[in-house]
Enzyme design. Sequence first.
Site, short mmCIF file in Angstrom:
data_model
loop_
_atom_site.label_atom_id
_atom_site.label_comp_id
_atom_site.label_asym_id
_atom_site.label_seq_id
_atom_site.Cartn_x
_atom_site.Cartn_y
_atom_site.Cartn_z
N ILE A 167 5.43 5.35 1.45
CA ILE A 167 4.20 4.72 1.91
C ILE A 167 4.48 3.32 2.44
O ILE A 167 5.43 2.65 2.03
CB ILE A 167 3.15 4.66 0.78
CG1 ILE A 167 3.68 3.88 -0.42
CG2 ILE A 167 2.74 6.05 0.36
CD1 ILE A 167 2.67 3.72 -1.54
N CYS A 168 3.64 2.91 3.37
CA CYS A 168 3.79 1.61 4.02
C CYS A 168 2.86 0.60 3.35
O CYS A 168 1.64 0.73 3.42
CB CYS A 168 3.46 1.73 5.51
SG CYS A 168 3.52 0.16 6.40
N LEU A 169 3.46 -0.38 2.70
CA LEU A 169 2.73 -1.48 2.08
C LEU A 169 3.45 -2.78 2.41
O LEU A 169 4.63 -2.77 2.77
CB LEU A 169 2.66 -1.31 0.56
CG LEU A 169 1.96 -0.05 0.02
CD1 LEU A 169 2.17 0.05 -1.47
CD2 LEU A 169 0.48 -0.07 0.35
N HIS A 173 8.06 -3.50 5.28
CA HIS A 173 7.80 -4.90 5.64
C HIS A 173 8.72 -5.83 4.86
O HIS A 173 8.27 -6.59 4.00
CB HIS A 173 6.33 -5.25 5.37
CG HIS A 173 5.37 -4.54 6.27
ND1 HIS A 173 5.16 -4.91 7.58
CD2 HIS A 173 4.58 -3.46 6.04
CE1 HIS A 173 4.27 -4.09 8.13
NE2 HIS A 173 3.91 -3.20 7.22
N ILE A 232 1.10 4.12 7.40
CA ILE A 232 1.97 5.27 7.14
C ILE A 232 1.88 5.67 5.67
O ILE A 232 1.98 4.84 4.77
CB ILE A 232 3.43 4.93 7.50
CG1 ILE A 232 3.54 4.61 8.99
CG2 ILE A 232 4.37 6.06 7.13
CD1 ILE A 232 4.92 4.14 9.42
#
Length: 304
Positions: free
Chosen positions: A92-94, A100, A129
Amino acid sequence: MADERYNRKNPAVKRILQEVKEMKANPSDDFMSLPLEENIFEWQFAIRGPSETEFEGGIYHGRIQLPSDYPFKPPSFLLLTPSGRFETNTKICLSISNYHPEHWQPSWSVRTALVALIAFMPSNPSGAIGSVDYPKEERRALATKSRESPPKYGSPERQKVIDEIHQYMLSKTPSPKPNPEECNKTSSADSDDQSQTKPQDTEAATAEPVTAVEEKVVDQIAEEAGQTVVPGANAGENVAAGDNRNGLVRQREQATVAVRAAQRRGDDRLFTWAAVGLTIAIVVLLLKKLVRSSGHGALFMDES
């Protein structure tokens, strides 16, 4: 954990072992995370769904993969339990994940990341994402289902850790509260039924004394709602008390954010001065070495 199998001089290993020790010494009711015996760079975790949201009462498992140069680079996150907020078996995108790295700070830890992940649960996915956006009703159903059994994932060792974490979280996570919308529908139906009750029945019900059990239930409901009920006070005063309490909570949250921001600024200044001091020390050492190698200062004497 068999520490002897790892090189304790390795900065990443040293940091991870410190975090394991801290996690066990200071357990949380909101999450639990443990690394695998065979690979301390892989952690299994479970978080508790944030209260007052559609995730409340849910237990959400996942995996954290720490990079070899941790904590200088961020970990990756993968959720194993369906939540209606994140995809399963997908990184997952965090802002705290490997998507990042520019946002990651070495002072953060697995504990910090899990606290942040809980805060991200009720946030807007915004097409990130690995994010999904299920209706609240489906999320509540998934929260209830998540308690039934832990997910099946990977090797027997992984499953053993997952099962251990699930049992711990079950002991710390209350069951989901009833759906407020369903409660409102039920209350409306009850009101309609009561309106059709015969007048003499209504008067008899009103005349019945309030028992101690009923008072206790009222107090519990008020406490869960974040309001202070004052006996004999009118509804407006009780609501005002609840608003004041909510205001204090918001003030504490704002103060916490401000303190953390100030701490980060202080840390940045400290690191800057430390870097300057280190640079000066290196220059002085190089000059001393140069002086010694040139004949105890002959370099700075006139040739005449």
